[in-house]
Enzyme design. Structure first.
Site, PDB file in Angstrom:
ATOM      1  N   SER A   1       2.823  -0.858   8.152  1.00 41.60           N
ATOM      2  CA  SER A   1       3.695  -1.206   9.277  1.00 41.60           C
ATOM      3  C   SER A   1       2.911  -1.315  10.577  1.00 41.60           C
ATOM      4  CB  SER A   1       4.814  -0.169   9.427  1.00 41.60           C
ATOM      5  OG  SER A   1       5.682  -0.204   8.311  1.00 41.60           O
TER       6      SER A   1
ATOM      7  N   SER B   1       6.130  -1.737  -2.183  1.00 42.18           N
ATOM      8  CA  SER B   1       6.188  -2.663  -3.335  1.00 42.18           C
ATOM      9  C   SER B   1       5.184  -2.240  -4.405  1.00 42.18           C
ATOM     10  CB  SER B   1       5.968  -4.111  -2.893  1.00 42.18           C
ATOM     11  OG  SER B   1       4.884  -4.268  -2.003  1.00 42.18           O
TER      12      SER B   1
ATOM     13  N   GLY C   1       0.841  -1.195   0.000  1.00 42.12           N
ATOM     14  CA  GLY C   1       0.000   0.000   0.000  1.00 42.12           C
ATOM     15  C   GLY C   1       0.871   1.238   0.000  1.00 42.12           C
TER      16      GLY C   1
END
Length: 213
Positions: free
Chosen positions: A54, A121, A47
């Site tokens: 996290s 990512s 995201g």
């Protein structure tokens, strides 16, 4: 660095150097999973920056640890202090960053751990690359879907402010694209309460028989 390829039969990453051979171990992943009492899998949180990846990965690890589950959390910032400290933020470096993390996660799955990863990512191809490193069912893509406006309002590290001011280039969501997962295994609405989202995650893990309670 020698090129690598994936063996379709046993999910080993093989070197093209004929002098490097794979050494099998007497203790298998199944043996380790039996000792841990659960399967080894990767939950890949993806995201935008500030979406809550996290925070959710950390909260889920706490919930799993309290249930006796053997876990490890790989965080996007933390790995750049060591494993990936030599990499920048070009497309090539970002891909290599994810490749290294994928290889580490694969080893941890072989150890029977539930691995939680929190990485932007941004590209589907990178996430697919990691998925292809693992056996079927070992990669669970978790899309933390938080609107850009909310991520930017949170801005916990002040990165959006720097990107808007032109002080930070190639920042995902501002001047670098984020490719949302087309069909994530778990789709979370990042504006919801963390406690609610953790229950959703635990429900999925129980439903897949990855954890018992």
């Amino acid at each position: 660095m020698p090129a690598h390829q994936l063996d379709d039969h046993n999910q080993e990453t093989r070197s093209d150097d004929e002098n490097i051979v794979w050494h099998p171990h007497a203790i298998t992943r199944q043996d380790r999973e039996q000792q841990h009492g659960h399967q080894g899998v990767v939950l890949w949180f993806t995201g935008l920056s500030g979406s809550g990846k996290s925070t959710l990965a950390g909260a889920l690890e706490q919930a799993l640890f309290a249930r006796g589950v053997s876990t490890y959390l790989l965080d996007g910032d933390n790995v750049r202090h060591g494993l990936c400290r030599d990499l920048g933020f070009s497309d090539a470096d970002r891909r290599e960053n994810i490749r290294r993390v994928g290889e580490v996660a694969k080893l941890m799955v072989d150890a029977g751990l539930v691995v939680l990863t929190a990485f932007i990512s941004p590209h589907r191809a990178e996430r697919k690359m990691v998925q292809d490193m693992l056996a079927s069912g070992q990669f669970i893509e978790v899309f933390v879907d938080t609107p850009l406006a909310i991520c930017e309002a949170r801005d916990p590290k002040g990165l959006y402010k720097k990107a808007r001011a032109g002080e930070l280039k190639n920042f995902t969501g501002i001047d670098s694209v984020y490719e949302s997962p087309a069909s994530p295994d778990i789709h979370l609405q990042g504006e919801q309460l963390v406690t609610n989202l953790i229950e959703q995650l635990l429900d999925v893990l129980r439903g897949r028989a990855i954890i018992k309670s």
